[in-house]
Design an enzyme around this catalytic site. Structure first.
Site, mmCIF file in Angstrom:
data_model
loop_
_atom_site.group_PDB
_atom_site.id
_atom_site.type_symbol
_atom_site.label_atom_id
_atom_site.label_comp_id
_atom_site.label_asym_id
_atom_site.label_seq_id
_atom_site.Cartn_x
_atom_site.Cartn_y
_atom_site.Cartn_z
ATOM 1 N N LYS A 1 69.251 -33.698 104.786
ATOM 2 C CA LYS A 1 68.500 -33.446 106.034
ATOM 3 C C LYS A 1 69.364 -33.453 107.241
ATOM 4 O O LYS A 1 70.442 -34.163 107.226
ATOM 5 C CB LYS A 1 67.252 -34.406 106.155
ATOM 6 C CG LYS A 1 66.165 -33.973 105.248
ATOM 7 C CD LYS A 1 64.920 -34.780 105.400
ATOM 8 C CE LYS A 1 63.729 -34.110 104.666
ATOM 9 N NZ LYS A 1 62.273 -34.753 104.641
ATOM 10 N N ARG B 1 62.935 -37.695 96.933
ATOM 11 C CA ARG B 1 62.907 -36.317 96.493
ATOM 12 C C ARG B 1 64.203 -35.751 96.832
ATOM 13 O O ARG B 1 64.931 -36.084 98.012
ATOM 14 C CB ARG B 1 61.670 -35.796 97.645
ATOM 15 C CG ARG B 1 61.618 -34.498 97.518
ATOM 16 C CD ARG B 1 60.438 -34.225 98.390
ATOM 17 N NE ARG B 1 60.094 -32.594 98.649
ATOM 18 C CZ ARG B 1 60.732 -31.684 99.274
ATOM 19 N NH1 ARG B 1 61.992 -31.986 99.787
ATOM 20 N NH2 ARG B 1 60.563 -30.334 99.037
#
Ligand code: HH2
Length: 261
Positions: A197, A239
């Site tokens: 991210k 995840r």
């Protein structure tokens, strides 16, 4: 949980699995790499993403869900739409991964597990100056509220996820990671997604002495460090795009260090 985006525009793996056959092959690879779940998504929720029509999302995900579930893979469906969740469960998905935390009743109705993620606002605008008085308390209270409602409605397995990057500044993301034990202390199983991210791009860029964030494919160390941190805090699932590496890190922390404690 391995990430399998069947989208042209996801921030990291967008466009990489453009046919169903490519996506299924990648899903099987994620399982071979150690994923317990393959999380199939047909709509990018990256900041600024354009929403996808229901019919198009169904067209992207259903053949992939069906093929993977047919091979015994545990499939979760990453969607904000009730109709997509319902069709994916009919095709074999057994977990609804819900970044809108609004599909608890659908999970109850279908008798499947539900992962409720916190987000402030919609992907289109969520990174326009997100604000909280106390990000950790507000996220925790929201997640506990929706989880309790879903459990009361009959969902037997409810995961909570702080939603790293969803209507959060980099400082909000870091505060949520620093206080993961407070989410774990709720007694609900916690899922976290930091993989590749944007905030990692900035942190890694800074540690390189570079002004620019490092590109998405070059954030493995950040994904590993944050996943390892999460496991050490008691988080039960992360995840991840880089399942093999993250799985190995989890094995060292959970299988070895914690066992020796
Ligand atoms: N992050 C993304 C998508 N789904 N689900 C949960 N539970 N937690 C997350 O942090 C999370 C999520 C965003 O990542 P990705 O799917 O890789 O990208 P995109 O939204 O661009 O498809």
């Amino acid at each position: 949980m391995g990430v399998l985006n069947v989208t042209p525009d996801s921030f990291s793996d967008g466009g990489r699995h453009s046919t169903s056959a490519d996506a299924v092959a990648h899903g099987l690879q994620l399982v071979a790499d150690g994923a317990d779940w393959v999380d199939v998504g047909g709509e990018s929720t990256r900041p600024g993403a354009t929403p996808v029509e229901e019919a198009e999302e169904l067209r992207r995900v259903l053949p992939v869900v069906e093929a993977l579930a047919g091979r015994g893979v545990r499939v979760s469906i990453d969607t904000r739409k009730a109709a997509v969740a319902r069709a994916a469960v009919a095709a074999g998905a057994t977990l609804i991964n819900d970044v809108s935390a609004s599909l608890g009743d659908v999970a109850a109705d279908l008798g499947v597990a539900w992962a409720a993620m916190h987000a402030q606002g919609d992907p289109a605008t969520m990174q326009d100056d997100p604000r909280y008085d106390d990000v950790v308390a507000e996220v925790r209270e929201h997640l506990v509220r929706v989880a309790e409602r879903a459990l009361a409605a009959g969902v037997s397995e409810v995961w909570i996820d702080p939603g790293i990057g969803f209507g959060k500044t980099h400082d909000h993301n870091l505060a949520l990671l620093a206080h993961l034990p407070e989410l774990v202390a709720t007694g609900l199983p916690v899922l976290v997604g930091t993989s590749r991210k944007g905030f990692l791009g900035h942190l890694l860029g800074r540690s390189d002495g570079a002004a620019a964030p490092v590109p998405t494919d070059d954030r493995l160390e950040g994904s590993l460090a944050t996943s390892t941190w999460a496991f050490a805090c008691g988080v039960q699932m992360v995840r991840a795009h880089d399942v093999r590496a993250v799985g190995h890190a989890a094995q060292v922390v959970g299988g070895q260090i914690e066992a020796a404690a």
